[in-house]
Design an enzyme around this catalytic site. Structure first.
Site, short mmCIF file in Angstrom:
data_model
loop_
_atom_site.label_atom_id
_atom_site.label_comp_id
_atom_site.label_asym_id
_atom_site.label_seq_id
_atom_site.Cartn_x
_atom_site.Cartn_y
_atom_site.Cartn_z
CG HIS A 1 39.57 79.64 30.07
ND1 HIS A 1 40.33 80.09 31.13
CD2 HIS A 1 39.80 78.31 29.96
CE1 HIS A 1 41.01 79.07 31.62
NE2 HIS A 1 40.70 77.97 30.94
N GLY B 1 44.97 74.64 36.83
CA GLY B 1 46.39 74.89 36.95
C GLY B 1 46.92 74.87 38.38
N GLY C 1 44.40 71.52 30.13
CA GLY C 1 45.43 72.56 30.07
C GLY C 1 46.82 71.98 29.94
N GLY C 2 47.57 72.00 31.03
CA GLY C 2 48.97 71.60 31.02
C GLY C 2 49.26 70.22 30.45
CD GLU D 1 43.84 80.75 32.48
OE1 GLU D 1 44.32 79.89 33.24
OE2 GLU D 1 44.04 80.75 31.25
CB SER E 1 44.10 69.61 37.82
OG SER E 1 44.52 70.89 38.23
CD GLU F 1 38.33 74.95 32.14
OE1 GLU F 1 39.29 74.21 31.88
OE2 GLU F 1 38.34 76.17 31.90
CG ASN G 1 43.16 76.61 26.73
OD1 ASN G 1 43.76 77.22 25.85
ND2 ASN G 1 42.59 77.21 27.75
CD1 TRP G 2 48.15 72.86 23.87
CD2 TRP G 2 48.97 73.60 21.93
NE1 TRP G 2 48.46 71.76 23.11
CE2 TRP G 2 48.96 72.19 21.90
CE3 TRP G 2 49.43 74.29 20.80
CZ2 TRP G 2 49.40 71.46 20.80
CZ3 TRP G 2 49.86 73.56 19.70
CH2 TRP G 2 49.85 72.16 19.71
CE LYS G 3 44.84 77.21 30.63
NZ LYS G 3 44.75 77.29 32.12
#
Length: 253
Positions: A97, A175, A236-237, A99, A215, A169, A9-11
């Site tokens: 999600h 994150g 994510g990251g 967010e 993470s 999640e 997920n590049w957000k």
């Protein structure tokens, strides 16, 4: 057991130059042929088609959206409909999600409409569920996840439900650098599978992939996926860097 599934997920990250750099590095990797898991990335709406075009020769790469509106068209400024995505060959979408739930007020009612619409139109919703730190500390995590599942999957067609992907999640691990233990992930995956049996039936529940997110990186992915209960990861990251993503995919084998 089905192949593991990894979705990056590049957000709200990456411009075209950065995506091209990712593509060049990823595509030149000598390790691509050794990757056995299913994998994909979810760019922003603006970059969906550019990313899809770049990876057009990589038949394994899934290009997913980060959301989808449940209406086919209409006066919904700023939204992108499921039909617009489908028309462009985007068949996977992250739904619910944390967010989206927190910053954009996506309610379970709205998420349920999105899941149903995607399923009915032969698309794959990657439904995110999970608890926050307060709920976890009060040992309400199972109750929270069960409630989300029952609301978000209400009235879903049982004949098509096997195409759903569930991503657990824990919000407190997204994150933050913190992560649930592999035991936590396995425990919740088992719980989710049991809830899916209640919502649908054992045969359908067995087909639905359950991912862990929070993470996950190239260093700990094996810890989470080296079991029969967790079917993959929502990342994510660690998905933003091509070399690290490749290492993560190798670890998912």
């Amino acid at each position: 057991m089905n192949k593991k599934l990894i979705i990056g997920n590049w957000k709200m990250n990456k411009n075209e130059k950065e995506i091209k750099s990712f593509f060049d590095s990823f595509s030149k990797s000598k390790d691509l042929n050794s990757i056995k898991c299913e994998y994909g990335v979810a760019p922003t709406f603006l970059d969906l088609m550019y990313t899809k075009e770049l990876f057009s020769k990589n038949k394994k790469m899934i290009i997913a959206s980060q959301d989808a509106h449940f209406e086919k068209s209409g006066a919904f400024t700023g939204a992108v409909s499921y039909q617009q995505l489908k028309d462009h060959g985007i068949n996977y979408s992250i739904i619910g999600h944390s967010e989206r739930r927190e910053y954009f007020n996506d309610t379970d009612e709205v998420i349920n409409k999105k899941v149903i619409t995607l399923i009915e139109n032969d698309m794959v919703p990657i439904l995110c569920v999970g608890e926050n730190l307060k709920e976890r500390s009060k040992k309400k995590h199972f109750k929270v996840v069960a409630k989300q599942l029952h609301y978000d999957l209400n009235n879903v067609n049982i004949e098509k439900a096997k195409n759903i992907v569930i991503a657990y999640e824990p919000i407190w691990a997204i994150g933050t650098g913190k992560s649930a233990t592999s035991e936590d992930a396995i425990e919740m995956a088992k719980f989710i599978r049991q809830e899916l049996k209640t919502l649908f039936n054992e045969e359908v529940a067995k087909e639905i992939k359950i991912l862990y997110g929070g993470s996950v990186n190239d260093k700990n992915v094996k810890e989470y996926l080296s079991n029969e209960f967790v079917d993959g990861a929502l990342v994510g990251g660690a998905s933003l860097d091509a070399s690290k993503f490749i290492e993560l995919l190798k670890g998912a084998n």
